[in-house]
Design a protein around this motif. Sequence first.
Motif, mmCIF file in Angstrom:
data_model
loop_
_atom_site.group_PDB
_atom_site.id
_atom_site.type_symbol
_atom_site.label_atom_id
_atom_site.label_comp_id
_atom_site.label_asym_id
_atom_site.label_seq_id
_atom_site.Cartn_x
_atom_site.Cartn_y
_atom_site.Cartn_z
ATOM 1 N N ALA A 1 3.153 58.244 3.102
ATOM 2 C CA ALA A 1 3.654 57.030 2.447
ATOM 3 C C ALA A 1 2.766 56.638 1.266
ATOM 4 N N GLN A 2 1.461 56.713 1.453
ATOM 5 C CA GLN A 2 0.562 56.303 0.368
ATOM 6 C C GLN A 2 0.569 57.308 -0.787
ATOM 7 N N ALA A 3 0.614 58.604 -0.422
ATOM 8 C CA ALA A 3 0.644 59.617 -1.489
ATOM 9 C C ALA A 3 1.969 59.545 -2.248
ATOM 10 N N ALA A 4 3.055 59.266 -1.528
ATOM 11 C CA ALA A 4 4.364 59.169 -2.185
ATOM 12 C C ALA A 4 4.424 57.957 -3.118
ATOM 13 N N ALA A 5 3.570 56.950 -2.865
ATOM 14 C CA ALA A 5 3.551 55.755 -3.723
ATOM 15 C C ALA A 5 3.213 56.129 -5.161
ATOM 16 N N GLN A 6 2.461 57.222 -5.330
ATOM 17 C CA GLN A 6 2.066 57.642 -6.678
ATOM 18 C C GLN A 6 3.252 58.092 -7.519
ATOM 19 N N ALA B 1 -10.190 67.820 8.630
ATOM 20 C CA ALA B 1 -11.107 66.671 8.718
ATOM 21 C C ALA B 1 -11.124 65.904 7.398
ATOM 22 N N THR B 2 -11.077 66.637 6.276
ATOM 23 C CA THR B 2 -11.098 65.987 4.963
ATOM 24 C C THR B 2 -9.856 65.115 4.789
ATOM 25 N N LEU B 3 -8.707 65.692 5.130
ATOM 26 C CA LEU B 3 -7.455 64.934 4.981
ATOM 27 C C LEU B 3 -7.457 63.710 5.893
ATOM 28 N N THR B 4 -7.945 63.904 7.114
ATOM 29 C CA THR B 4 -7.964 62.780 8.059
ATOM 30 C C THR B 4 -8.917 61.689 7.578
ATOM 31 N N ALA B 5 -10.041 62.105 6.985
ATOM 32 C CA ALA B 5 -11.004 61.120 6.487
ATOM 33 C C ALA B 5 -10.390 60.273 5.371
ATOM 34 N N LEU B 6 -9.504 60.897 4.591
ATOM 35 C CA LEU B 6 -8.861 60.144 3.511
ATOM 36 C C LEU B 6 -7.988 59.006 4.039
ATOM 37 N N LEU B 7 -7.580 59.138 5.309
ATOM 38 C CA LEU B 7 -6.728 58.097 5.901
ATOM 39 C C LEU B 7 -7.388 56.725 5.856
ATOM 40 N N ALA B 8 -8.716 56.702 6.006
ATOM 41 C CA ALA B 8 -9.418 55.415 5.989
ATOM 42 C C ALA B 8 -9.193 54.707 4.650
ATOM 43 N N PHE B 9 -9.260 55.476 3.559
ATOM 44 C CA PHE B 9 -9.055 54.877 2.229
ATOM 45 C C PHE B 9 -7.593 54.465 2.042
ATOM 46 N N PHE B 10 -6.697 55.332 2.522
ATOM 47 C CA PHE B 10 -5.276 54.995 2.424
ATOM 48 C C PHE B 10 -4.967 53.722 3.212
ATOM 49 N N MET C 1 -7.010 51.251 3.785
ATOM 50 C CA MET C 1 -7.519 50.090 3.043
ATOM 51 C C MET C 1 -6.534 49.684 1.945
ATOM 52 N N ILE C 2 -6.023 50.687 1.227
ATOM 53 C CA ILE C 2 -5.059 50.382 0.148
ATOM 54 C C ILE C 2 -3.803 49.744 0.742
ATOM 55 N N ALA C 3 -3.345 50.331 1.875
ATOM 56 C CA ALA C 3 -2.120 49.823 2.513
ATOM 57 C C ALA C 3 -2.325 48.385 2.986
ATOM 58 N N VAL C 4 -3.487 48.118 3.574
ATOM 59 C CA VAL C 4 -3.767 46.765 4.078
ATOM 60 C C VAL C 4 -3.848 45.779 2.912
ATOM 61 N N TYR C 5 -4.446 46.220 1.810
ATOM 62 C CA TYR C 5 -4.523 45.354 0.623
ATOM 63 C C TYR C 5 -3.108 44.985 0.159
ATOM 64 N N ARG C 6 -2.228 45.999 0.142
ATOM 65 C CA ARG C 6 -0.842 45.759 -0.275
ATOM 66 C C ARG C 6 -0.146 44.793 0.697
ATOM 67 N N ALA C 7 -0.341 45.055 2.006
ATOM 68 C CA ALA C 7 0.360 44.244 3.013
ATOM 69 C C ALA C 7 -0.133 42.810 3.025
ATOM 70 N N PHE C 8 -1.401 42.606 2.696
ATOM 71 C CA PHE C 8 -1.984 41.268 2.788
ATOM 72 C C PHE C 8 -1.768 40.425 1.539
ATOM 73 N N ARG C 9 -1.174 41.000 0.517
ATOM 74 C CA ARG C 9 -0.841 40.156 -0.628
ATOM 75 C C ARG C 9 0.203 39.152 -0.157
ATOM 76 N N LEU C 10 -0.024 37.900 -0.452
ATOM 77 C CA LEU C 10 0.821 36.851 0.139
ATOM 78 C C LEU C 10 2.184 36.799 -0.540
ATOM 79 N N LYS C 11 3.017 37.807 -0.252
ATOM 80 C CA LYS C 11 4.318 37.848 -0.911
ATOM 81 C C LYS C 11 5.376 37.079 -0.113
ATOM 82 N N ASN C 12 5.160 36.935 1.209
ATOM 83 C CA ASN C 12 6.112 36.151 2.014
ATOM 84 C C ASN C 12 5.400 35.586 3.252
#
Lengths: 255, 203
Positions: free
Chosen positions: A176-181, B108-117, B119-130
């Motif tokens: 989902a995040q990669a597709a956002a790009q 392991a590298t791909l899974t580690a990237l999940l942490a950053f993803f 954070m980005i997702a949470v930032y998006r979800a927490f924007r007070l849009k509704n």
Amino acid sequence: MIQALGLGSDVLAVLAMLLAVAGILAFLTLRYAARPSAPLRRIEAWERLKELANRAAETAQPIHVALGAGPWEGLPIAEALMGWVALGYVARRAAACAQEALVTAGDGVLWAGAQGILNEARRQAGIIVPTALPEVRFSGPDPMAYAVGAVETARDRPCTAHLLAGHFGPEGLWLAQAAAQTGAPRLGGTADALTGALLYASLDEAVFGEDLFAAGAYLDQPHHLGSLFTQDLLRSVIIVLILGGTVLASLGLWG
Amino acid sequence: MKRILPIILASGCGLLALLDYLIASPGIDAIGGALSEGVIILAAFALILGVLNLASVHGRRLAAQGERRVLSGLLLVALVGTLALGVVPGPGQALAWIFNYLYMPLQATLTALLAFFLMIAVYRAFRLKNSDAAILLGVSLFLFLAQLPLSGAISPYLPALGEWLLAVPVTAGMRGLLLGVALGTMVTALRVLLAIDQPFRGE
């Protein structure tokens, strides 16, 4: 006979319940097949999918349907079936406009099933179909490899949207995040509660749990209304049982 | 017959698999076991078809001399090379090396990237849009605060309230979700058993 088959009272109860539910399902399906309309609450993701299918028809850019990686080990087959239901809708809309689809799967069975769904959609639309369709891509049986491959596939050509429909684990967040790009809207969901939370945060429109199983009734399969109302009926029975059990237990009459 | 036979086969196999779960009978157990083995064999053949599709898509990309032909070439070399090492008789050390020193680190590298993803997702979800996002943000911040080791120093009620939130509303919500999924799964399976849905016919 019952003893010879090793049928205990619990097994008989399960069989009786399944038979009763099957009877209700058959009755309601026949009823709504004859009169396919009912007031439904709005599920944003499915409404958005309809809008995006219209847009895909206008722009000739397909909706990328991501079916997820192999469900067969952990047996969440119902999610895979619902992924196929959502794909069927997208495939029929694309076939009606003689347009291509774009599907990625991380499992051989899902891949083969998607081929069959696209072929059937085109056959119904009167389009001569080849035996194997290049629009259905196998992206690798490992969940993370699937997610990476699916994003690469989606980047190969412009898409109207990305629909995640099927069984997803943490790779759903990656996808989902990669597709956002790509800038295209992303929608979909999964029945898994933990992955659902991740997808809620990352998708533009997400469906959870039972809403995923309502796809057919909300999209273009009115005979699924029968199963939707069977679920509602069963849920009501469960609520009554929980409340009744709580009252009886509180009064010291049960448990 | 062409239409009826697949329906009878699919419903019959589904029913036998279901009975295998419920009934302890040697005859039904044997049929259930054979059906499970059949599924594994069919899935293996489907996987081979999938891999051929992958090779064909990347073969075409390589031949088309596009931008990403190098990546497609790498994928094909890795696919054929790993397959060759896997089928060659021997102790399989090369395959183990590929698995331990290429596949696992990449995973392991791909899974580690999940942490950053995340954070980005949470930032998006927490924007007070509704209002949903506002509730999500408020409850998340409160639980984050309540689970800190020093939350008890702020107020003795804070950890207790955090525990109550997790034990009552969150658990109730999760159970509701699971019940909905279970009902959906059961009804979906019954739809196939009753031939209301026929996914094996592409419908």
